[in-house]
Design an enzyme around this catalytic site. Structure first.
Site, PDB file in Angstrom:
ATOM      1  N   TYR A   1       0.830  -1.209   0.000  1.00 25.69           N
ATOM      2  CA  TYR A   1       0.000   0.000   0.000  1.00 25.69           C
ATOM      3  C   TYR A   1       0.859   1.252   0.000  1.00 25.69           C
ATOM      4  O   TYR A   1       2.081   1.192   0.172  1.00 25.69           O
ATOM      5  CB  TYR A   1      -0.936   0.001   1.218  1.00 25.69           C
ATOM      6  CG  TYR A   1      -0.276   0.385   2.546  1.00 25.69           C
ATOM      7  CD1 TYR A   1       0.571  -0.495   3.211  1.00 25.69           C
ATOM      8  CD2 TYR A   1      -0.493   1.634   3.137  1.00 25.69           C
ATOM      9  CE1 TYR A   1       1.168  -0.151   4.424  1.00 25.69           C
ATOM     10  CE2 TYR A   1       0.099   1.976   4.353  1.00 25.69           C
ATOM     11  CZ  TYR A   1       0.929   1.085   4.987  1.00 25.69           C
ATOM     12  OH  TYR A   1       1.522   1.431   6.170  1.00 25.69           O
TER      13      TYR A   1
ATOM     14  N   GLU B   1      13.240   2.215  13.307  1.00 25.50           N
ATOM     15  CA  GLU B   1      12.286   3.275  12.952  1.00 25.50           C
ATOM     16  C   GLU B   1      11.212   3.313  14.028  1.00 25.50           C
ATOM     17  O   GLU B   1      11.366   2.701  15.084  1.00 25.50           O
ATOM     18  CB  GLU B   1      11.692   3.022  11.561  1.00 25.50           C
ATOM     19  CG  GLU B   1      10.956   1.703  11.435  1.00 25.50           C
ATOM     20  CD  GLU B   1      10.357   1.458  10.044  1.00 25.50           C
ATOM     21  OE1 GLU B   1      10.117   2.411   9.298  1.00 25.50           O
ATOM     22  OE2 GLU B   1      10.110   0.278   9.729  1.00 25.50           O
TER      23      GLU B   1
ATOM     24  N   LYS C   1       6.447  -1.909   1.787  1.00 29.07           N
ATOM     25  CA  LYS C   1       5.289  -1.280   2.439  1.00 29.07           C
ATOM     26  C   LYS C   1       4.122  -2.275   2.357  1.00 29.07           C
ATOM     27  O   LYS C   1       3.168  -2.111   1.582  1.00 29.07           O
ATOM     28  CB  LYS C   1       4.958   0.076   1.806  1.00 29.07           C
ATOM     29  CG  LYS C   1       4.143   0.954   2.775  1.00 29.07           C
ATOM     30  CD  LYS C   1       4.269   2.412   2.443  1.00 29.07           C
ATOM     31  CE  LYS C   1       3.294   3.277   3.209  1.00 29.07           C
ATOM     32  NZ  LYS C   1       3.455   3.322   4.652  1.00 29.07           N
TER      33      LYS C   1
ATOM     34  N   ARG D   1       8.007   4.072  -4.915  1.00 27.36           N
ATOM     35  CA  ARG D   1       8.109   3.122  -3.798  1.00 27.36           C
ATOM     36  C   ARG D   1       7.103   1.980  -3.990  1.00 27.36           C
ATOM     37  O   ARG D   1       7.406   0.820  -3.706  1.00 27.36           O
ATOM     38  CB  ARG D   1       7.883   3.837  -2.470  1.00 27.36           C
ATOM     39  CG  ARG D   1       8.083   2.902  -1.280  1.00 27.36           C
ATOM     40  CD  ARG D   1       8.072   3.615   0.045  1.00 27.36           C
ATOM     41  NE  ARG D   1       6.783   4.242   0.298  1.00 27.36           N
ATOM     42  CZ  ARG D   1       6.534   5.049   1.329  1.00 27.36           C
ATOM     43  NH1 ARG D   1       7.491   5.309   2.206  1.00 27.36           N
ATOM     44  NH2 ARG D   1       5.349   5.590   1.493  1.00 27.36           N
TER      45      ARG D   1
ATOM     46  N   ARG E   1      -7.788 -21.400  -1.072  1.00 23.79           N
ATOM     47  CA  ARG E   1      -6.762 -20.834  -0.184  1.00 23.79           C
ATOM     48  C   ARG E   1      -5.487 -21.661  -0.337  1.00 23.79           C
ATOM     49  O   ARG E   1      -5.474 -22.856  -0.031  1.00 23.79           O
ATOM     50  CB  ARG E   1      -7.229 -20.849   1.277  1.00 23.79           C
ATOM     51  CG  ARG E   1      -6.195 -20.258   2.214  1.00 23.79           C
ATOM     52  CD  ARG E   1      -6.564 -20.380   3.683  1.00 23.79           C
ATOM     53  NE  ARG E   1      -5.476 -19.853   4.510  1.00 23.79           N
ATOM     54  CZ  ARG E   1      -4.404 -20.557   4.875  1.00 23.79           C
ATOM     55  NH1 ARG E   1      -4.269 -21.812   4.495  1.00 23.79           N
ATOM     56  NH2 ARG E   1      -3.458 -19.994   5.610  1.00 23.79           N
TER      57      ARG E   1
HETATM   58  N1  PDD Z   1       3.127   5.053   7.621  1.00 20.07           N
HETATM   59  N2  PDD Z   1       7.883   3.650   8.754  1.00 20.07           N
HETATM   60  C1  PDD Z   1       6.700   3.029   8.909  1.00 20.07           C
HETATM   61  C2  PDD Z   1       6.684   1.686   9.554  1.00 20.07           C
HETATM   62  C3  PDD Z   1       5.513   3.648   8.475  1.00 20.07           C
HETATM   63  O1  PDD Z   1       4.336   2.998   8.600  1.00 20.07           O
HETATM   64  C4  PDD Z   1       5.573   4.939   7.891  1.00 20.07           C
HETATM   65  C5  PDD Z   1       4.356   5.657   7.421  1.00 20.07           C
HETATM   66  C6  PDD Z   1       6.840   5.551   7.751  1.00 20.07           C
HETATM   67  C7  PDD Z   1       6.992   6.912   7.116  1.00 20.07           C
HETATM   68  O2  PDD Z   1       6.846   6.810   5.719  1.00 20.07           O
HETATM   69  P1  PDD Z   1       6.311   8.041   4.841  1.00 20.07           P
HETATM   70  O3  PDD Z   1       7.151   9.209   5.201  1.00 20.07           O
HETATM   71  O4  PDD Z   1       6.535   7.595   3.442  1.00 20.07           O
HETATM   72  O5  PDD Z   1       4.863   8.227   5.189  1.00 20.07           O
HETATM   73  C8  PDD Z   1       7.958   4.880   8.191  1.00 20.07           C
HETATM   74  C9  PDD Z   1       1.925   5.599   7.057  1.00 20.07           C
HETATM   75  C10 PDD Z   1       1.732   7.023   7.351  1.00 20.07           C
HETATM   76  C11 PDD Z   1       0.748   4.696   7.422  1.00 20.07           C
HETATM   77  O6  PDD Z   1       0.939   3.502   7.416  1.00 20.07           O
HETATM   78  O7  PDD Z   1      -0.359   5.189   7.661  1.00 20.07           O
END
Ligand code: PDD
Length: 278
Positions: free
Chosen positions: A32, A176, A144, A51, A97
């Protein structure tokens, strides 16, 4: 806005349906993006689409052709000025599945808009508190992925205890936050963990690094130990929902003076101006 985009159609949120056999539902098999829209302009769209392409490729899926046009069409139907686009792509529906996926499946594509609180300058100046936790997530956090159970558990660990964020430590290294990237300042040098499979390459992280460099600040992408973090002068979290969130306490430990520092406020202002003029 009530209208969402699902597999080629614009429909209301309540009438949208996906199959229980969708691999996103059964396996969390998908990726996502969360993309801000400010003043009807999609913020850093190409960085998010790059990304997305990378996440798709890392899970063996092809890029989604025409996705930029679909997003733009979706935006044009929305009367709001500020919101976030949630773009969700799963590997699609399979009749049985099975962990093993078929090649060349038809992906499920969902786009909807969401709203998240954006902190004002007063809240930013007061600062936020965070906690620390072992990073028990998988070792492909650079994807992501929609499989967010680890992140969900870690974010709720923070919110249940009244913290903004959980800062994650693996092998004595900061990776992070549960939903953000992390920066720290020590002796006027800014540090952030270097990119690896253990953290998401945040679009905001990238933007902040560029803005800091443009403003002649020294930024170092390297390993940060738990001690480095706790003995730093300033800490902030970055994400698309709130670009710069200063952290003044981590668990029982005061960061620097315990007040939001000048570098955090400077980068907050610089980023806010960048967004305003985008
Ligand atoms: N999440 N690290 C993680 C684990 C995250 O879920 C996010 C952002 C970031 C920052 O990424 P970016 O700057 O590209 O938003 C780092 C979004 C906001 C979410 O899952 O809602």
């Amino acid at each position: 806005m009530d209208e969402i985009y699902l597999n080629g159609k614009f429909v209301s949120r309540s009438s949208a349906q996906i199959s229980i056999m969708d691999r996103g539902f059964l396996f969390g098999d998908g990726v996502y993006e969360l993309i801000p829209v400010y003043n009807k302009k999609i913020f850093l769209l190409h960085k998010h689409l790059n990304r997305l392409k990378n996440s798709l490729s890392l899970i063996g899926m092809s890029d989604i052709s025409g996705i930029e046009d679909i997003i733009k069409k979706f935006i044009s139907r929305n009367s709001n000025d500020h919101f976030f686009i949630y773009l969700h792509v799963t590997r699609g529906e399979q009749s049985q599945r099975n962990h093993i996926y078929k090649e060349a499946m038809e992906p499920t594509i969902l786009i909807m808009c969401e709203e998240y609180p954006s902190y004002n300058k007063d809240q930013i100046q007061k600062g936020f508190h965070a906690c620390m936790h072992e990073d028990f997530r998988w070792l492909k956090s650079n994807i992501k992925s929609i499989s967010l159970l680890g992140n969900v558990m870690l974010k709720n660990h923070a919110s249940k205890h009244g913290y903004y964020e959980t800062l994650l430590i693996r092998n004595n290294k900061l990776t992070e936050g549960s939903a953000s990237n992390v920066f720290m300042v020590k002796d006027n040098i800014i540090h952030t963990p270097k990119l690896s499979n253990e953290l998401l390459p945040g679009v905001t992280r990238d933007l902040l690094i560029d803005l800091l460099k443009d403003n002649n600040m020294i930024i170092n992408e390297s390993d940060i130990s738990q001690d480095d973090l706790l003995s730093s002068d300033e800490v902030w979290c970055s994400s698309s929902t709130n670009a710069v969130v200063p952290i003044t306490m981590v668990d029982e430990n005061q960061i620097g003076s315990g007040k939001v520092g000048s570098t955090s406020l400077l980068i907050y202002d610089i980023t806010r101006d960048f967004i305003k003029n985008y």
